[in-house]
Motif scaffolding. Sequence first.
Motif, PDB file in Angstrom:
ATOM      1  N   SER A  89       0.817  -1.205   0.000  1.00 58.48           N
ATOM      2  CA  SER A  89       0.000   0.000   0.000  1.00 58.48           C
ATOM      3  C   SER A  89       0.860   1.268   0.000  1.00 58.48           C
ATOM      4  N   ALA A  90       0.482   2.268   0.805  1.00 56.32           N
ATOM      5  CA  ALA A  90       1.141   3.573   0.775  1.00 56.32           C
ATOM      6  C   ALA A  90       2.623   3.479   1.118  1.00 56.32           C
ATOM      7  N   TYR A  91       3.013   2.501   1.932  1.00 55.27           N
ATOM      8  CA  TYR A  91       4.437   2.324   2.258  1.00 55.27           C
ATOM      9  C   TYR A  91       5.243   2.099   0.987  1.00 55.27           C
ATOM     10  N   SER A  92       4.798   1.146   0.165  1.00 52.78           N
ATOM     11  CA  SER A  92       5.532   0.846  -1.070  1.00 52.78           C
ATOM     12  C   SER A  92       5.466   2.001  -2.052  1.00 52.78           C
ATOM     13  N   TYR A  93       4.305   2.670  -2.132  1.00 54.80           N
ATOM     14  CA  TYR A  93       4.187   3.811  -3.046  1.00 54.80           C
ATOM     15  C   TYR A  93       5.180   4.902  -2.647  1.00 54.80           C
ATOM     16  N   MET A 364      -1.716  -6.555  22.490  1.00 54.93           N
ATOM     17  CA  MET A 364      -2.361  -5.257  22.709  1.00 54.93           C
ATOM     18  C   MET A 364      -3.839  -5.430  23.069  1.00 54.93           C
ATOM     19  N   GLY A 365      -4.550  -6.283  22.316  1.00 59.32           N
ATOM     20  CA  GLY A 365      -5.970  -6.477  22.571  1.00 59.32           C
ATOM     21  C   GLY A 365      -6.240  -7.185  23.886  1.00 59.32           C
ATOM     22  N   GLY A 366      -5.336  -8.081  24.283  1.00 62.04           N
ATOM     23  CA  GLY A 366      -5.561  -8.873  25.490  1.00 62.04           C
ATOM     24  C   GLY A 366      -5.121  -8.215  26.777  1.00 62.04           C
ATOM     25  N   LEU A 367      -4.091  -7.354  26.692  1.00 65.38           N
ATOM     26  CA  LEU A 367      -3.473  -6.862  27.928  1.00 65.38           C
ATOM     27  C   LEU A 367      -3.454  -5.342  28.085  1.00 65.38           C
ATOM     28  N   VAL A 368      -3.496  -4.599  26.987  1.00 65.56           N
ATOM     29  CA  VAL A 368      -3.277  -3.147  27.063  1.00 65.56           C
ATOM     30  C   VAL A 368      -4.608  -2.393  27.017  1.00 65.56           C
ATOM     31  N   PRO A 369      -4.878  -1.477  27.967  1.00 68.96           N
ATOM     32  CA  PRO A 369      -6.074  -0.626  27.867  1.00 68.96           C
ATOM     33  C   PRO A 369      -5.926   0.336  26.686  1.00 68.96           C
ATOM     34  N   LEU A 370      -6.863   0.292  25.743  1.00 66.37           N
ATOM     35  CA  LEU A 370      -6.700   1.029  24.486  1.00 66.37           C
ATOM     36  C   LEU A 370      -7.599   2.253  24.371  1.00 66.37           C
ATOM     37  N   ASP A 371      -8.387   2.541  25.398  1.00 68.79           N
ATOM     38  CA  ASP A 371      -9.407   3.587  25.285  1.00 68.79           C
ATOM     39  C   ASP A 371      -8.828   4.925  24.826  1.00 68.79           C
ATOM     40  N   GLN A 372      -7.652   5.267  25.324  1.00 70.61           N
ATOM     41  CA  GLN A 372      -7.079   6.580  25.020  1.00 70.61           C
ATOM     42  C   GLN A 372      -6.222   6.583  23.749  1.00 70.61           C
ATOM     43  N   LEU A 373      -6.070   5.421  23.119  1.00 71.62           N
ATOM     44  CA  LEU A 373      -5.146   5.324  21.980  1.00 71.62           C
ATOM     45  C   LEU A 373      -5.827   5.220  20.623  1.00 71.62           C
ATOM     46  N   THR A 374      -7.127   4.880  20.621  1.00 67.52           N
ATOM     47  CA  THR A 374      -7.766   4.586  19.331  1.00 67.52           C
ATOM     48  C   THR A 374      -7.822   5.799  18.400  1.00 67.52           C
ATOM     49  N   SER A 375      -7.799   7.021  18.946  1.00 61.93           N
ATOM     50  CA  SER A 375      -7.815   8.205  18.079  1.00 61.93           C
ATOM     51  C   SER A 375      -6.551   8.295  17.234  1.00 61.93           C
ATOM     52  N   LEU A 376      -5.480   7.587  17.641  1.00 62.84           N
ATOM     53  CA  LEU A 376      -4.243   7.597  16.857  1.00 62.84           C
ATOM     54  C   LEU A 376      -4.431   6.919  15.500  1.00 62.84           C
ATOM     55  N   VAL A 377      -5.435   6.038  15.404  1.00 58.94           N
ATOM     56  CA  VAL A 377      -5.727   5.390  14.124  1.00 58.94           C
ATOM     57  C   VAL A 377      -6.009   6.446  13.059  1.00 58.94           C
ATOM     58  N   ASN A 378      -6.741   7.493  13.446  1.00 60.28           N
ATOM     59  CA  ASN A 378      -7.132   8.528  12.491  1.00 60.28           C
ATOM     60  C   ASN A 378      -5.930   9.275  11.933  1.00 60.28           C
ATOM     61  N   ILE A 379      -4.963   9.583  12.779  1.00 58.53           N
ATOM     62  CA  ILE A 379      -3.818  10.367  12.303  1.00 58.53           C
ATOM     63  C   ILE A 379      -2.945   9.530  11.368  1.00 58.53           C
ATOM     64  N   GLY A 380      -2.806   8.228  11.664  1.00 57.06           N
ATOM     65  CA  GLY A 380      -2.040   7.363  10.772  1.00 57.06           C
ATOM     66  C   GLY A 380      -2.666   7.273   9.396  1.00 57.06           C
ATOM     67  N   THR A 381      -3.994   7.145   9.371  1.00 57.86           N
ATOM     68  CA  THR A 381      -4.713   7.044   8.102  1.00 57.86           C
ATOM     69  C   THR A 381      -4.618   8.332   7.310  1.00 57.86           C
ATOM     70  N   LEU A 382      -4.876   9.459   7.962  1.00 55.44           N
ATOM     71  CA  LEU A 382      -4.901  10.730   7.245  1.00 55.44           C
ATOM     72  C   LEU A 382      -3.526  11.117   6.707  1.00 55.44           C
ATOM     73  N   LEU A 383      -2.456  10.780   7.429  1.00 51.18           N
ATOM     74  CA  LEU A 383      -1.109  11.046   6.902  1.00 51.18           C
ATOM     75  C   LEU A 383      -0.877  10.252   5.625  1.00 51.18           C
ATOM     76  N   ALA A 384      -1.290   8.981   5.636  1.00 49.28           N
ATOM     77  CA  ALA A 384      -1.144   8.157   4.430  1.00 49.28           C
ATOM     78  C   ALA A 384      -1.967   8.747   3.284  1.00 49.28           C
ATOM     79  N   PHE A 385      -3.210   9.145   3.564  1.00 49.54           N
ATOM     80  CA  PHE A 385      -4.071   9.757   2.539  1.00 49.54           C
ATOM     81  C   PHE A 385      -3.395  10.994   1.946  1.00 49.54           C
ATOM     82  N   THR A 386      -2.803  11.819   2.812  1.00 45.47           N
ATOM     83  CA  THR A 386      -2.197  13.074   2.353  1.00 45.47           C
ATOM     84  C   THR A 386      -1.040  12.807   1.397  1.00 45.47           C
ATOM     85  N   PHE A 387      -0.136  11.917   1.786  1.00 40.04           N
ATOM     86  CA  PHE A 387       1.029  11.631   0.949  1.00 40.04           C
ATOM     87  C   PHE A 387       0.628  10.944  -0.352  1.00 40.04           C
TER      88      PHE A 387
END
Length: 463
Positions: A89-93, A364-387
């Motif tokens: 995907s965007a990595y290879s591009y 991560m799914g079994g042991l790490v509390p993720l409530d405060q981290l899921t918004s990071l998904v959006n920034i990763g996606t949008l950076l890829a979209f931008t480039f």
Amino acid sequence: MFSKFLRKESLDRYLESDRHFAKTLSAFDLIALGIGAVIGTGIFILPGTVAATTSGPGIILSFFFSAIVCALSAMCYAEFSSALPVAGSAYSYGNLVMGEIIGWILGWALILEYMLAVAAVSTGWAAYFNSFIEGFGLHVPKAISGSFDPAHGTYVNLVAVLIVVAISFLLSRGMSTSMKINNWAVIIKIAIILIFIVVGIFFVKPHNWHPFLPYKMSGVFQGAATVFFAYLGFDAVSSSAAEVKNPKRNMPIGIIGTLLVATILYMAVSVVLTGMVKYTHLDVANPVAFAMQVAHQDWAAGVISIGALIGMFTMMVTMIYSSSRLVYSIGRDGLLPTFLNKITEKHKIPLNALIAVTIIIAFMGGLVPLDQLTSLVNIGTLLAFTFVSFGIIPLRRRKDIKNEGGFKVPWYPVLPIVSGLACIAMLTQLQLETWVGAGIWFLIGLVIYFAYGFRHSKIAKDN
């Protein structure tokens, strides 16, 4: 030294490495993969909660405007995947068109998007599953029902771990088997959504659509910014390019077809939902099930719960699959250990990459509390979209990359630039703590790149 960071990979080397994959995926498979990622539990929640708090019945327009912004990025992805039919995907591009350091940053962003998204959804799937079996008098012991939190009596979310391992085992059996199961799951999920639409139509009261724009057009656009993230996931389709029959034709169909089907379903659910129940009453945990209960169709609430479970299942299938192909691609280039790029003889899959991804996501799914981290998904996606959007311009300038007969973004260069600017506008809407978390993530990524990737890169060895 700076020029070494912008050294570009060879398309011929990528094509040679990726030829070991079995080319089995059709346009239908790609659309099923895309819908599997895009249509999850959000379709049963977002139309109601955003209508109640932001847009009113105008949520229908919010989904439409948001889809237009996504369509711009989708067209850019479609051209890249048509011109460069390689895994990653965007990595290879980025590696091929913009240089190694840009490719690494995009790859690191996508690792954040894919793996964190699956880990978060696995905990959601576990919560739905636990409540579902409670209806039959069964209970998961508290100690194995949540992330590691001894103070509250939980040590591991075993159901979240098991569903990730089960999906990875399915994917390890080869893409033909995996796609058959995924395709049927997507068909059942769409059927459940259609059941809601068809049944709900009979309980629509047109006066519930008045006023249509209680929060004016500003509410519609604010709602569009919120529901934009409901469409994220279609980009995962581009990870599969190396395994697609006739990628020049099928990749654009898969990416744009996914967005088209998702938009129609989101808008249809929004129309029926806001027609069944006054928008002011929809700010509840599960508005679609609530609407069915208001209409005294309690049987449908159980069906919708099954739809939510299937929706999350197909999302995890697509994202675990995409994660493994992404990690394979980075290993292929030497930026991560090269054992990750080994493809098995029997099933033609990168098994080592799949195992590595499974271990990380299950942890991560079994042991790490993720409530405060899921918004990071959006920034990763949008950076890829931008480039990817702005990357169409250097792609077109490359005379050595041919895309004859393939998809091309119309109205070049205006649409790619507009797409990139729209993604930057979305990035500005993210909260400060999201940017801080992302900054820490990318700092870790740069340390890994300079400590390992830069010296072990295949380009460095070739030169």
